[in-house]
Write a protein that holds these residues in place. Sequence first.
Motif, PDB file in Angstrom:
ATOM      1  N   GLN A  52      44.200  34.823  40.988  1.00  0.00           N
ATOM      2  CA  GLN A  52      43.599  33.689  40.296  1.00  0.00           C
ATOM      3  C   GLN A  52      43.171  32.631  41.315  1.00  0.00           C
ATOM      4  O   GLN A  52      43.931  32.279  42.202  1.00  0.00           O
ATOM      5  CB  GLN A  52      44.585  33.103  39.295  1.00  0.00           C
ATOM      6  CG  GLN A  52      44.960  34.045  38.176  1.00  0.00           C
ATOM      7  CD  GLN A  52      46.143  33.558  37.365  1.00  0.00           C
ATOM      8  OE1 GLN A  52      46.461  32.384  37.360  1.00  0.00           O
ATOM      9  NE2 GLN A  52      46.825  34.467  36.694  1.00  0.00           N
ATOM     10  N   SER A  64      40.650  47.135  39.207  1.00  0.00           N
ATOM     11  CA  SER A  64      41.366  45.857  39.274  1.00  0.00           C
ATOM     12  C   SER A  64      40.634  44.751  38.536  1.00  0.00           C
ATOM     13  O   SER A  64      39.493  44.916  38.094  1.00  0.00           O
ATOM     14  CB  SER A  64      41.540  45.442  40.737  1.00  0.00           C
ATOM     15  OG  SER A  64      40.261  45.281  41.351  1.00  0.00           O
ATOM     16  N   ILE A  65      41.311  43.599  38.427  1.00  0.00           N
ATOM     17  CA  ILE A  65      40.686  42.373  37.929  1.00  0.00           C
ATOM     18  C   ILE A  65      40.169  41.616  39.139  1.00  0.00           C
ATOM     19  O   ILE A  65      40.942  41.232  40.017  1.00  0.00           O
ATOM     20  CB  ILE A  65      41.697  41.488  37.165  1.00  0.00           C
ATOM     21  CG1 ILE A  65      42.279  42.249  35.970  1.00  0.00           C
ATOM     22  CG2 ILE A  65      41.043  40.196  36.697  1.00  0.00           C
ATOM     23  CD1 ILE A  65      43.379  41.496  35.243  1.00  0.00           C
ATOM     24  N   ASP A  66      38.871  41.428  39.215  1.00  0.00           N
ATOM     25  CA  ASP A  66      38.245  40.693  40.325  1.00  0.00           C
ATOM     26  C   ASP A  66      38.629  41.282  41.683  1.00  0.00           C
ATOM     27  O   ASP A  66      38.819  40.546  42.668  1.00  0.00           O
ATOM     28  CB  ASP A  66      38.608  39.208  40.272  1.00  0.00           C
ATOM     29  CG  ASP A  66      38.131  38.537  38.997  1.00  0.00           C
ATOM     30  OD1 ASP A  66      37.102  38.990  38.464  1.00  0.00           O
ATOM     31  OD2 ASP A  66      38.782  37.584  38.540  1.00  0.00           O
ATOM     32  N   SER A 122      43.750  42.174  41.339  1.00  0.00           N
ATOM     33  CA  SER A 122      44.923  42.432  40.504  1.00  0.00           C
ATOM     34  C   SER A 122      44.833  43.839  39.923  1.00  0.00           C
ATOM     35  O   SER A 122      43.973  44.131  39.095  1.00  0.00           O
ATOM     36  CB  SER A 122      44.996  41.388  39.383  1.00  0.00           C
ATOM     37  OG  SER A 122      46.213  41.454  38.717  1.00  0.00           O
ATOM     38  N   LEU A 128      45.019  47.472  38.136  1.00  0.00           N
ATOM     39  CA  LEU A 128      45.085  47.920  36.742  1.00  0.00           C
ATOM     40  C   LEU A 128      45.515  49.371  36.600  1.00  0.00           C
ATOM     41  O   LEU A 128      45.931  49.795  35.531  1.00  0.00           O
ATOM     42  CB  LEU A 128      43.711  47.735  36.076  1.00  0.00           C
ATOM     43  CG  LEU A 128      43.241  46.289  35.915  1.00  0.00           C
ATOM     44  CD1 LEU A 128      41.783  46.264  35.469  1.00  0.00           C
ATOM     45  CD2 LEU A 128      44.112  45.537  34.935  1.00  0.00           C
ATOM     46  N   GLY A 174      43.601  46.698  30.028  1.00  0.00           N
ATOM     47  CA  GLY A 174      43.030  46.013  31.182  1.00  0.00           C
ATOM     48  C   GLY A 174      41.878  46.799  31.787  1.00  0.00           C
ATOM     49  O   GLY A 174      40.879  46.224  32.239  1.00  0.00           O
ATOM     50  N   TYR A 187      38.393  45.027  32.183  1.00  0.00           N
ATOM     51  CA  TYR A 187      38.015  44.637  33.545  1.00  0.00           C
ATOM     52  C   TYR A 187      37.759  45.807  34.495  1.00  0.00           C
ATOM     53  O   TYR A 187      36.952  45.683  35.414  1.00  0.00           O
ATOM     54  CB  TYR A 187      39.130  43.774  34.161  1.00  0.00           C
ATOM     55  CG  TYR A 187      39.449  42.515  33.396  1.00  0.00           C
ATOM     56  CD1 TYR A 187      38.646  41.385  33.500  1.00  0.00           C
ATOM     57  CD2 TYR A 187      40.570  42.460  32.562  1.00  0.00           C
ATOM     58  CE1 TYR A 187      38.945  40.231  32.804  1.00  0.00           C
ATOM     59  CE2 TYR A 187      40.877  41.309  31.859  1.00  0.00           C
ATOM     60  CZ  TYR A 187      40.066  40.198  31.979  1.00  0.00           C
ATOM     61  OH  TYR A 187      40.359  39.052  31.283  1.00  0.00           O
ATOM     62  N   THR A 237      34.941  47.033  38.439  1.00  0.00           N
ATOM     63  CA  THR A 237      35.338  47.135  39.835  1.00  0.00           C
ATOM     64  C   THR A 237      34.278  47.870  40.644  1.00  0.00           C
ATOM     65  O   THR A 237      33.779  48.916  40.242  1.00  0.00           O
ATOM     66  CB  THR A 237      36.682  47.898  39.961  1.00  0.00           C
ATOM     67  OG1 THR A 237      37.649  47.270  39.121  1.00  0.00           O
ATOM     68  CG2 THR A 237      37.179  47.883  41.400  1.00  0.00           C
ATOM     69  N   ARG A 246      41.182  32.008  30.871  1.00  0.00           N
ATOM     70  CA  ARG A 246      41.018  33.456  30.771  1.00  0.00           C
ATOM     71  C   ARG A 246      42.368  34.117  30.494  1.00  0.00           C
ATOM     72  O   ARG A 246      43.424  33.525  30.718  1.00  0.00           O
ATOM     73  CB  ARG A 246      40.410  33.997  32.064  1.00  0.00           C
ATOM     74  CG  ARG A 246      39.022  33.478  32.358  1.00  0.00           C
ATOM     75  CD  ARG A 246      38.584  33.931  33.751  1.00  0.00           C
ATOM     76  NE  ARG A 246      38.465  35.391  33.825  1.00  0.00           N
ATOM     77  CZ  ARG A 246      38.564  36.083  34.958  1.00  0.00           C
ATOM     78  NH1 ARG A 246      38.842  35.460  36.093  1.00  0.00           N
ATOM     79  NH2 ARG A 246      38.419  37.395  34.956  1.00  0.00           N
ATOM     80  N   PRO A 294      44.108  36.586  32.062  1.00  0.00           N
ATOM     81  CA  PRO A 294      45.104  36.700  33.133  1.00  0.00           C
ATOM     82  C   PRO A 294      45.887  35.404  33.367  1.00  0.00           C
ATOM     83  O   PRO A 294      47.096  35.436  33.595  1.00  0.00           O
ATOM     84  CB  PRO A 294      44.261  37.070  34.363  1.00  0.00           C
ATOM     85  CG  PRO A 294      43.065  37.758  33.802  1.00  0.00           C
ATOM     86  CD  PRO A 294      42.779  37.010  32.533  1.00  0.00           C
TER      87      PRO A 294
END
Length: 370
Positions: free
Chosen positions: A137, A192-194, A197, A199, A285, A289, A293, A343, A345
């Motif tokens: 984040q 992943s998230i961004d 993170s 998944l 997730g 998201y 990726t 958001r 997360p």
Amino acid sequence: MGHTVYTADSTRFHICRYSKAVKKNFIVPSPRFEPKKFIDRLVEIVEREKIDLIIPTFEEIFCFSKDLHRFPQSCKIFSTSFQILDQLHNKWLFNEKLHHMGITAPESYLVKTKEDFDTLPLKFPYIIKPCYSRAAQRVIKVQDKKQLENVLIDPHNPWVAQEWLKGKKLCTYSIANQGKLSAHAVYPLEFSIDESSCLNFEAIEHPAIEEWVKNFVEKEKFTGQVGFDFIELDDGSLYPIECNPRSTSGLHLFRKEDHLPLAFFNETLQLIKPKIGFSKQVAIGMLLYGWKTKHPQKNYSHFIKKLLSVEDVIFSRHDLSPFLIQPFLFVTYIVRCLKLRMRIPSMFTFDIDWNGDAHSMHEQMNYKLD
């Protein structure tokens, strides 16, 4: 394995509440916004239910570590000291600790004012992130000075500017008791998230990282759960990027037959590791998201293959309720996101984040290793 499990959370609706593995659930005050009431409530629960062991799962561990003396001696809090936790969680202090220990670390600088950005000796691109942050984040890849115009600096939570390293991203999850490594898992960052993170998780063997973690927890005499993020360059050199002195998603890689609970009780004679190649994923997730990726050599068909072939972390044929309740919970999450204006997360950890205190600030600005 014969243990009786209770859960406590600051939110009313969560996955574990619906699991038949849990005997009873308690709603407790937010450790972030009401830390004293949070501890008071936990002490009351421990005494009434005769709890033997508390396993913190996220940053509420900082509340526990500051008030270990409040709990009965019959109850063990699975945590190391507050000072060690704070030094590991704080991105700047962790990097400084690595340098003092003689461990290779990314070139990093503390940014306390907007003017500090003008004097950074780093080349574009580089990374900036708050000293206290989690799950990628507010991590920004800075390509040019224009991106820095709208960056707000909190004097109580400065930013860290760090060189951009291009390589393979690897994550760990470990359990340690008084410096002895009891359980350990390594998994690459794929979906992943961004791009930060994770998944989906697949257990791999990485002797160099295992040895690194083993030596680190031994030097720190660390007790608790801990995760590290690494960048492995093409020449094989490892750069630890950050540390999470708490539970991480690598926990999902352990199966029932791995007997992971033994690691928490320090009753294992050999290091517990997951089966190499064993995989899990956060399916919801992945749907939200994971498909975004970027992979230079992978496409949507690879994503679909993973999504359809890897088991969800929540799904269990012997305990279906947590999996089936997810659509209802997702609606409550969306409502909460709208209420908090954030958001998903960030919403998940809103009540349990730890972003330092006066002691942490003093430590941050005057860090010295004895």
